[in-house]
Design an enzyme around this catalytic site. Sequence first.
Site, PDB file in Angstrom:
ATOM      1  CG  HIS A   7      -0.337   0.026   2.537  1.00  0.00           C
ATOM      2  ND1 HIS A   7      -0.071  -1.138   3.227  1.00  0.00           N
ATOM      3  CD2 HIS A   7       0.095   1.028   3.350  1.00  0.00           C
ATOM      4  CE1 HIS A   7       0.474  -0.852   4.396  1.00  0.00           C
ATOM      5  NE2 HIS A   7       0.599   0.454   4.507  1.00  0.00           N
TER       6      HIS A   7
ATOM      7  CD  GLU B 145       3.483  -0.522   7.172  1.00  0.00           C
ATOM      8  OE1 GLU B 145       2.891   0.217   6.355  1.00  0.00           O
ATOM      9  OE2 GLU B 145       2.922  -1.053   8.141  1.00  0.00           O
TER      10      GLU B 145
HETATM   11 CO    CO Z   1       1.199   1.237   6.300  1.00  0.00          CO
END
Ligand code: CO
Length: 134
Positions: A7, A130
């Site tokens: 994402h 991330e």
């Molecule tokens: Co995230």
Amino acid sequence: MLGRLNHVAIAVPDLETARARWRDMLGATVSAVSDLPEHGVQVVFVELPNTKIELLGVLGEDSPIAGFLAKNPAGGIHHVCHEVADILEARDRLLAGGARILGDGKPKTGAHGKPVLFLHPKDFDGTLVELEEV
Ligand code: CO
């Protein structure tokens, strides 16, 4: 080491407004707002054919999004998340290469219930990265 782009997270000043815009103007499938108190964020998931967008809003006093919005009042891209098969192996390889892991270096449970780590933006061209184990 890196798998799919899981994402892109966008910090937004008004989560309901952003949610309606993605749904109504862009025709995207959006989730309801969920509270993630352990991360200090509210999140809306925007489902796309090849990845997701996460719209992040402030939750609580110590929200990491509050500081970001203070510097970027209109909102902006907060982080990108890549999938990895083995998060501890990825962490050790990154540490061996001189990258810095945020926090105590131990994976935490992310927004999808999977282990995640964040890498220092200064090591990745100003981008917060991330990693999520899938
Ligand atoms: Co995230």
